[in-house]
Design an enzyme around this catalytic site. Structure first.
Site, PDB file in Angstrom:
ATOM      1  N   HIS A 272      -1.083 -24.294 -58.250  1.00 40.11           N
ATOM      2  CA  HIS A 272      -1.261 -22.873 -57.889  1.00 40.11           C
ATOM      3  C   HIS A 272      -2.725 -22.485 -58.039  1.00 40.11           C
ATOM      4  O   HIS A 272      -3.364 -22.876 -59.012  1.00 40.11           O
ATOM      5  CB  HIS A 272      -0.431 -21.972 -58.805  1.00 40.11           C
ATOM      6  CG  HIS A 272       1.029 -22.212 -58.664  1.00 40.11           C
ATOM      7  ND1 HIS A 272       1.678 -23.247 -59.298  1.00 40.11           N
ATOM      8  CD2 HIS A 272       1.965 -21.562 -57.928  1.00 40.11           C
ATOM      9  CE1 HIS A 272       2.955 -23.223 -58.957  1.00 40.11           C
ATOM     10  NE2 HIS A 272       3.160 -22.215 -58.126  1.00 40.11           N
TER      11      HIS A 272
ATOM     12  N   LYS B  53      -8.518  -1.750 -32.361  1.00 41.61           N
ATOM     13  CA  LYS B  53      -8.175  -1.390 -30.975  1.00 41.61           C
ATOM     14  C   LYS B  53      -9.366  -1.434 -30.020  1.00 41.61           C
ATOM     15  O   LYS B  53      -9.205  -1.719 -28.844  1.00 41.61           O
ATOM     16  CB  LYS B  53      -7.546   0.007 -30.941  1.00 41.61           C
ATOM     17  CG  LYS B  53      -6.087   0.001 -31.365  1.00 41.61           C
ATOM     18  CD  LYS B  53      -5.424   1.337 -31.143  1.00 41.61           C
ATOM     19  CE  LYS B  53      -3.958   1.233 -31.491  1.00 41.61           C
ATOM     20  NZ  LYS B  53      -3.204   2.462 -31.334  1.00 41.61           N
TER      21      LYS B  53
ATOM     22  N   ASP C  56      -0.227   2.614 -25.171  1.00 40.30           N
ATOM     23  CA  ASP C  56      -0.144   3.903 -25.873  1.00 40.30           C
ATOM     24  C   ASP C  56      -0.168   5.073 -24.898  1.00 40.30           C
ATOM     25  O   ASP C  56       0.535   6.067 -25.085  1.00 40.30           O
ATOM     26  CB  ASP C  56      -1.351   4.075 -26.812  1.00 40.30           C
ATOM     27  CG  ASP C  56      -1.202   3.272 -28.101  1.00 40.30           C
ATOM     28  OD1 ASP C  56      -0.057   2.967 -28.485  1.00 40.30           O
ATOM     29  OD2 ASP C  56      -2.237   2.951 -28.722  1.00 40.30           O
TER      30      ASP C  56
HETATM   31  P1  NAP Z   1      -7.300   6.823 -36.824  1.00 35.73           P
HETATM   32  O1  NAP Z   1      -7.951   6.107 -35.703  1.00 35.73           O
HETATM   33  O2  NAP Z   1      -7.622   6.449 -38.224  1.00 35.73           O
HETATM   34  O3  NAP Z   1      -7.609   8.397 -36.654  1.00 35.73           O
HETATM   35  C1  NAP Z   1      -7.096   9.342 -37.542  1.00 35.73           C
HETATM   36  C2  NAP Z   1      -7.632  10.724 -37.181  1.00 35.73           C
HETATM   37  O4  NAP Z   1      -7.022  11.652 -38.066  1.00 35.73           O
HETATM   38  C3  NAP Z   1      -9.122  10.848 -37.384  1.00 35.73           C
HETATM   39  O5  NAP Z   1      -9.638  11.763 -36.442  1.00 35.73           O
HETATM   40  C4  NAP Z   1      -9.225  11.410 -38.790  1.00 35.73           C
HETATM   41  O6  NAP Z   1     -10.376  12.170 -39.027  1.00 35.73           O
HETATM   42  C5  NAP Z   1      -8.039  12.338 -38.824  1.00 35.73           C
HETATM   43  N1  NAP Z   1      -7.560  12.567 -40.181  1.00 35.73           N
HETATM   44  C6  NAP Z   1      -7.143  11.641 -41.074  1.00 35.73           C
HETATM   45  N2  NAP Z   1      -6.739  12.229 -42.219  1.00 35.73           N
HETATM   46  C7  NAP Z   1      -6.940  13.564 -42.043  1.00 35.73           C
HETATM   47  C8  NAP Z   1      -6.731  14.695 -42.869  1.00 35.73           C
HETATM   48  N3  NAP Z   1      -6.209  14.565 -44.099  1.00 35.73           N
HETATM   49  N4  NAP Z   1      -7.046  15.900 -42.399  1.00 35.73           N
HETATM   50  C9  NAP Z   1      -7.570  16.045 -41.150  1.00 35.73           C
HETATM   51  N5  NAP Z   1      -7.784  15.000 -40.314  1.00 35.73           N
HETATM   52  C10 NAP Z   1      -7.474  13.783 -40.748  1.00 35.73           C
HETATM   53  O7  NAP Z   1      -5.719   6.718 -36.695  1.00 35.73           O
HETATM   54  P2  NAP Z   1      -4.818   6.676 -35.352  1.00 35.73           P
HETATM   55  O8  NAP Z   1      -4.508   5.286 -34.967  1.00 35.73           O
HETATM   56  O9  NAP Z   1      -5.414   7.571 -34.344  1.00 35.73           O
HETATM   57  O10 NAP Z   1      -3.473   7.288 -35.944  1.00 35.73           O
HETATM   58  C11 NAP Z   1      -3.387   8.657 -36.284  1.00 35.73           C
HETATM   59  C12 NAP Z   1      -1.935   9.012 -36.514  1.00 35.73           C
HETATM   60  O11 NAP Z   1      -1.243   8.900 -35.278  1.00 35.73           O
HETATM   61  C13 NAP Z   1      -1.243   8.014 -37.456  1.00 35.73           C
HETATM   62  O12 NAP Z   1      -1.244   8.480 -38.743  1.00 35.73           O
HETATM   63  C14 NAP Z   1       0.157   7.891 -36.888  1.00 35.73           C
HETATM   64  O13 NAP Z   1       1.005   8.743 -37.595  1.00 35.73           O
HETATM   65  C15 NAP Z   1       0.034   8.380 -35.488  1.00 35.73           C
HETATM   66  N6  NAP Z   1       0.286   7.295 -34.508  1.00 35.73           N
HETATM   67  C16 NAP Z   1       1.481   7.285 -33.904  1.00 35.73           C
HETATM   68  C17 NAP Z   1       1.767   6.346 -32.945  1.00 35.73           C
HETATM   69  C18 NAP Z   1       3.109   6.364 -32.295  1.00 35.73           C
HETATM   70  O14 NAP Z   1       3.396   5.460 -31.498  1.00 35.73           O
HETATM   71  N7  NAP Z   1       3.931   7.347 -32.576  1.00 35.73           N
HETATM   72  C19 NAP Z   1       0.819   5.392 -32.587  1.00 35.73           C
HETATM   73  C20 NAP Z   1      -0.426   5.418 -33.222  1.00 35.73           C
HETATM   74  C21 NAP Z   1      -0.682   6.382 -34.177  1.00 35.73           C
HETATM   75  P3  NAP Z   1     -11.735  11.516 -39.601  1.00 35.73           P
HETATM   76  O15 NAP Z   1     -12.440  10.932 -38.418  1.00 35.73           O
HETATM   77  O16 NAP Z   1     -12.439  12.643 -40.227  1.00 35.73           O
HETATM   78  O17 NAP Z   1     -11.320  10.472 -40.602  1.00 35.73           O
END
Ligand code: NAP
Length: 500
Positions: A111, A282, A320
């Protein structure tokens, strides 16, 4: 074959679990004798065992729980051999002092909880020289390709070998062990009694990954991400392949940003048939693919890669965008608000400026919707707004103006912070369409409050299932079993909430 590890402090619990595994027709069980809190009753544990057993008594320095002297540990192991245990696990430094006896087979183990050594082959032949029937090497993976080095060692070994990588990066080595010819893989019986970092509980290895059905012809897919532990893509894609009768396995690949190039260079060694791509890869994944499907170049981001089985060329896709737009479209049509296939929306406010926001902003713009972006980091919002000829509004002012559609593309409201919302209820209006991309939970506070106000609502589950279904079509060419995917996702999100 899966060797199920039992780690209980009391003999009677250990025996109960052993009997249960016998009834379940498990082929091999490891008894972790180091976990027993009192004097180990070897004879009692081995009498009437329902299946072959490995006796293991691990020191703390090797990741075990043994609290007594080394002399007592060796006595436990010698007693197990004298009682005719099927296999005994001996670390290299004690292997010489415990000679072969009777029919007991010797597993010589090593290990390393910090790294995967460079010279795995040299290590293997060193261990084999201790009169080994089976060599077991468990090392910590710091790079995704450590898995491959370990699996290729297993594949080329001339004596039965178990080679596993520990840690979250090492998960693929545990699932693919049999595909590369390992004697067996290890899995803990009890999900709460994880014995080594990165272990996958037995029921998950059987039910979700269908370990025993994985053969050298099983196609390998997965998600590349960092972090990857939260990803529900393995749940959804493995369930879909099982339902469709497709011989494929889908794995979580924890690939830190700086390791993506190396990981993709070795895609043929697994060999990979397809990948989902998510945070933080991405955009930068596009540097490493042979070609890009529709939209990918324009958006500058992909969430899917497909590898041609003959040429091994890789193509990037983005599922997406269509997933988000079709989710909105179908929800509006179902709620009798579609406009001849168009969205019928004039303005949309997108909260967040990350990967999800980018895909949705492009999709909405293509539908003729005027997009406004608001994000915590204004410069990111401004950059995205510029890309889609949209507007930007300061995060503190996001609720001041009315929009036809509000999209939450931030993690606000996601488990465990389920009492948070990015858009307060008193600013919601009944004419609005509210799309929350968060899917865990599906019914976020924003979703609940929007429904109460009378808004038309689209949930993140719809987008998630659709982007996964489109990936399924790209990789397997078949119609995706969307219902199976949706229920697997819903089951997984509700069980996450129950466990935590
Ligand atoms: P990402 O690239 O990390 O972007 C997240 C965004 O949210 C950034 O603009 C970030 O701002 C902002 N943010 C994070 N925490 C925050 C807070 N506490 N208050 C205000 N703004 C905040 O992530 P992503 O891939 O776009 O994903 C974002 C969300 O989308 C995920 O959490 C997920 O729930 C959802 N999602 C869903 C799907 C689906 O198929 N349903 C697919 C992908 C994502 P900053 O730039 O200031 O950090």
């Amino acid at each position: 074959m899966i060797c199920v590890s039992l780690a209980r402090g009391r003999h009677r619990y250990l025996l109960t679990e052993l009997r249960h595994l016998g009834q379940e027709k498990v082929g091999l069980v490891e008894l972790r004798l180091d976990c027993i809190q009192r004097k180990v009753q070897v004879k009692r544990l081995l009498a009437d065992r329902p299946c072959p057993v490995i006796a293991t008594c691990r020191r703390k320095q090797d990741g075990g729980h043994w609290e007594h002297s080394e002399e007592e540990r060796l006595t436990v192991l010698r007693t197990a051999i004298a009682e005719g245990v099927d296999y005994v696990d001996l670390e290299d430094d004690i292997a010489k002092s415990i000679p072969r006896f009777g029919k007991t087979q010797r597993i010589i183990s090593f290990h390393d909880f910090k790294r995967t050594p460079n010279d795995l082959r040299g290590l293997h032949s060193y261990l084999a020289d201790f009169d080994a029937d089976i060599v077991k090497i468990a090392t910590f993976a710091n790079h995704p390709n450590d898995n491959l080095r370990m699996l290729e060692l297993v594949q080329s070994s001339d004596i039965p070998t178990v080679g596993l990588c520990m840690g979250e990066i090492g998960t693929p080595s545990r699932v693919l062990a049999g595909r590369f010819g390992a004697a067996f893989t290890f899995a803990p019986f009890n999900p709460e009694k994880i014995l080594a970092p990165g272990q996958i509980p037995w029921n998950q290895l059987c039910d979700m990954y269908q370990y025993d059905a994985i053969t050298p012809s099983t196609k390998v897919y997965g998600v590349v991400a960092d972090p990857v532990g939260h990803s529900l893509s393995p749940v959804v894609h493995n369930a879909a392949c099982a339902a469709a009768g497709i011989d494929a396995v889908y794995l979580p690949f924890l690939v830190p940003k700086g390791h993506l190039r190396d990981f993709l260079k070795k895609a043929d060694h697994w060999p990979l048939s397809g990948l989902s791509v998510t945070i933080p890869h991405k955009e930068n994944v596009l540097e490493f693919v042979s070609s890009q499907g529709d939209l990918v170049e324009e958006i500058g981001a992909a969430n899917t890669i497909s590898f041609d089985s003959e040429t091994r060329e890789s193509t990037a896709f983005n599922t997406d965008v269509s997933a988000a737009i079709s989710a909105i479209q179908d929800a509006l049509e179902a709620q009798d608000a579609g406009f001849g296939g168009r969205l019928g929306l004039k303005t949309a406010l997108i909260l967040g400026a990350g990967g999800a926001a980018r895909a949705i902003a492009f999709g909405l713009k293509k539908q003729g919707v005027e997009v406004t972006v608001s994000s915590r980091t204004t410069s990111r919002a401004a950059a995205l707004a510029e890309l889609v000829n949209g507007k930007v509004v300061d995060w503190s002012a996001r609720q001041r103006l009315p929009y036809d559609c509000i999209v939450n593309a931030t993690p606000i409201g996601m488990h465990p912070k389920v009492n948070e919302t990015p858009f307060e209820a008193n600013h919601l209006r009944p004419y609005m369409v509210v799309f929350d991309t968060v899917y865990n939970p599906e019914n976020t506070l924003l979703v609940k409050e929007s429904r109460e106000v009378g808004c038309r609502v689209v949930t993140g589950v719809e987008m998630f299932v659709r982007q996964a279904a489109e990936q399924f079509k790209i990789w397997h060419g078949d119609a995706p079993p969307e219902g199976v995917m949706r229920s697997a996702l819903k089951r997984a999100t509700s069980s996450v909430r129950i466990i935590e």
